[in-house]
Design a protein around this motif. Structure first.
Motif, short mmCIF file in Angstrom:
data_model
loop_
_atom_site.label_atom_id
_atom_site.label_comp_id
_atom_site.label_asym_id
_atom_site.label_seq_id
_atom_site.Cartn_x
_atom_site.Cartn_y
_atom_site.Cartn_z
N SER A 147 8.68 10.86 -25.55
CA SER A 147 9.54 11.90 -25.01
C SER A 147 8.69 13.08 -24.54
O SER A 147 7.87 13.60 -25.31
CB SER A 147 10.52 12.38 -26.09
OG SER A 147 11.14 13.58 -25.68
N LEU A 148 8.90 13.48 -23.32
CA LEU A 148 8.17 14.61 -22.76
C LEU A 148 8.39 15.86 -23.59
O LEU A 148 7.47 16.65 -23.82
CB LEU A 148 8.61 14.83 -21.30
CG LEU A 148 7.81 15.82 -20.48
CD1 LEU A 148 6.38 15.36 -20.33
CD2 LEU A 148 8.45 15.99 -19.11
N TRP A 149 9.61 16.05 -24.07
CA TRP A 149 9.96 17.26 -24.83
C TRP A 149 9.33 17.26 -26.22
O TRP A 149 9.25 18.31 -26.85
CB TRP A 149 11.47 17.41 -24.90
CG TRP A 149 12.04 17.41 -23.52
CD1 TRP A 149 12.85 16.46 -22.98
CD2 TRP A 149 11.79 18.37 -22.48
NE1 TRP A 149 13.12 16.77 -21.67
CE2 TRP A 149 12.48 17.95 -21.34
CE3 TRP A 149 11.04 19.54 -22.40
CZ2 TRP A 149 12.46 18.64 -20.14
CZ3 TRP A 149 11.02 20.23 -21.20
CH2 TRP A 149 11.72 19.78 -20.09
N GLN A 150 8.89 16.12 -26.68
CA GLN A 150 8.20 16.06 -27.97
C GLN A 150 6.69 16.21 -27.81
O GLN A 150 6.04 16.81 -28.65
CB GLN A 150 8.51 14.75 -28.69
CG GLN A 150 9.94 14.66 -29.18
CD GLN A 150 10.24 13.30 -29.79
OE1 GLN A 150 9.64 12.29 -29.43
NE2 GLN A 150 11.18 13.29 -30.73
N ILE A 151 6.15 15.65 -26.75
CA ILE A 151 4.69 15.70 -26.61
C ILE A 151 4.19 17.08 -26.20
O ILE A 151 3.10 17.47 -26.59
CB ILE A 151 4.15 14.63 -25.65
CG1 ILE A 151 4.62 14.85 -24.22
CG2 ILE A 151 4.42 13.25 -26.14
CD1 ILE A 151 3.90 14.01 -23.20
N VAL A 152 4.98 17.84 -25.45
CA VAL A 152 4.50 19.16 -25.00
C VAL A 152 4.17 20.07 -26.18
O VAL A 152 3.04 20.55 -26.29
CB VAL A 152 5.49 19.81 -24.00
CG1 VAL A 152 5.15 21.26 -23.76
CG2 VAL A 152 5.49 19.04 -22.68
N PRO A 153 5.11 20.32 -27.11
CA PRO A 153 4.72 21.18 -28.24
C PRO A 153 3.64 20.55 -29.11
O PRO A 153 2.79 21.25 -29.66
CB PRO A 153 6.02 21.39 -29.02
CG PRO A 153 6.99 20.41 -28.50
CD PRO A 153 6.53 19.95 -27.16
#
Length: 192
Positions: free
Chosen positions: A44-50
Motif C-alpha cells: 500500500s502506497l499509504w503505508q510505505i510513505v510514512p
C-alpha cells in the motif's frame, strides 16, 4: 549488499516488517523498490510513505549518534591524525550552530554527502532536536521523490540503483561541492 531481486522478493513476502529495517540500511533503492511494489498493488502506497520516511530519519539518527559517540571515544592523538584538532572541532561546531540546517538539507539532497554531514553533525554536537527538525524537513521530500520514482519507473530499479550508488552520486557530490565553493567564495568576497 543484498541483490535487488532478493530485496523485491523479501519485501513482497514480508511487507512492512522487512521494508522498515531494509530502508534504514539500504535507503533510497529500497524506497524505489517499495514504490514499484506499490504500483503493482503488492504494498500500500499509504503505508510505505510514512514507513520509509521514519526509516530514513532513524538511519540518519544512527549516523548522527555514530559521529557523536565516535568523537568522544577517540584519543587526542587519533583526533589529530584525523585532522580534528581542537581548533577544527570548534570551527565545525560553530559552523553547525550557524548553518546546520542548510548543511544537512544540502547533504541529504545530494545523497552522496549524506554520511559525512550526518556524522559531522553528531561530532559537532549539533543539538539533537535541531538535527531532527532539519533532517525531517529534508527526509520528507527526498523519500517522496524516491517513492514516486519507483512508482512511475520502478521496473528500471536496477538502473536507478546504479545511479544512486555509482559514479552518478560522485558527480552530484562534485557538482554540489563546486556550487557550494562558488557561493562561499562570492559571499566571502562581498564581506571583505
Amino acid at each position: 549488499m543484498i541483490e535487488h531481486a532478493e530485496l523485491i522478493s523479501m519485501i513482497s513476502s514480508y511487507g512492512l516488517w522487512v521494508l522498515t529495517p531494509l530502508a534504514v540500511l539500504e535507503g533510497p533503492i529500497v524506497t524505489v523498490i517499495a514504490g514499484y511494489l506499490a504500483s503493482l498493488s503488492i504494498l500500500s502506497l499509504w503505508q510505505i510513505v510514512p514507513c520509509v520516511i521514519v526509516a530514513d530519519i532513524v538511519g540518519d539518527s544512527l549516523m548522527y549518534l555514530l559521529g557523536r559517540l565516535a568523537l568522544g571515544g577517540l584519543s587526542p592523538t587519533w583526533r589529530d591524525r584525523l585532522g580534528l584538532s581542537r581548533r577544527r572541532l570548534f570551527c565545525l561546531m560553530r559552523g553547525f550552530r550557524r548553518n546546520g540546517t542548510r548543511i544537512l538539507v544540502a547533504a541529504k539532497l545530494t545523497h552522496a554527502a549524506g554520511f559525512a554531514a550526518l556524522t559531522a553533525a553528531g561530532a559537532a554536537r549539533m543539538p539533537f532536536v535541531d538535527f531532527l527538525v532539519a533532517n525531517t524537513l529534508a527526509s520528507i521530500p527526498k523519500s517522496l521523490f524516491f517513492v514516486v520514482l519507483g512508482y512511475l519507473f520502478g521496473s528500471a530499479y536496477e538502473t536507478i540503483g546504479k545511479w544512486l550508488s555509482g559514479e552518478a552520486a560522485l558527480i552530484v557530490l562534485a557538482l554540489g561541492l563546486g556550487l557550494f565553493s562558488v557561493i562561499y567564495l562570492r559571499r566571502r568576497r562581498v564581506h571583505r
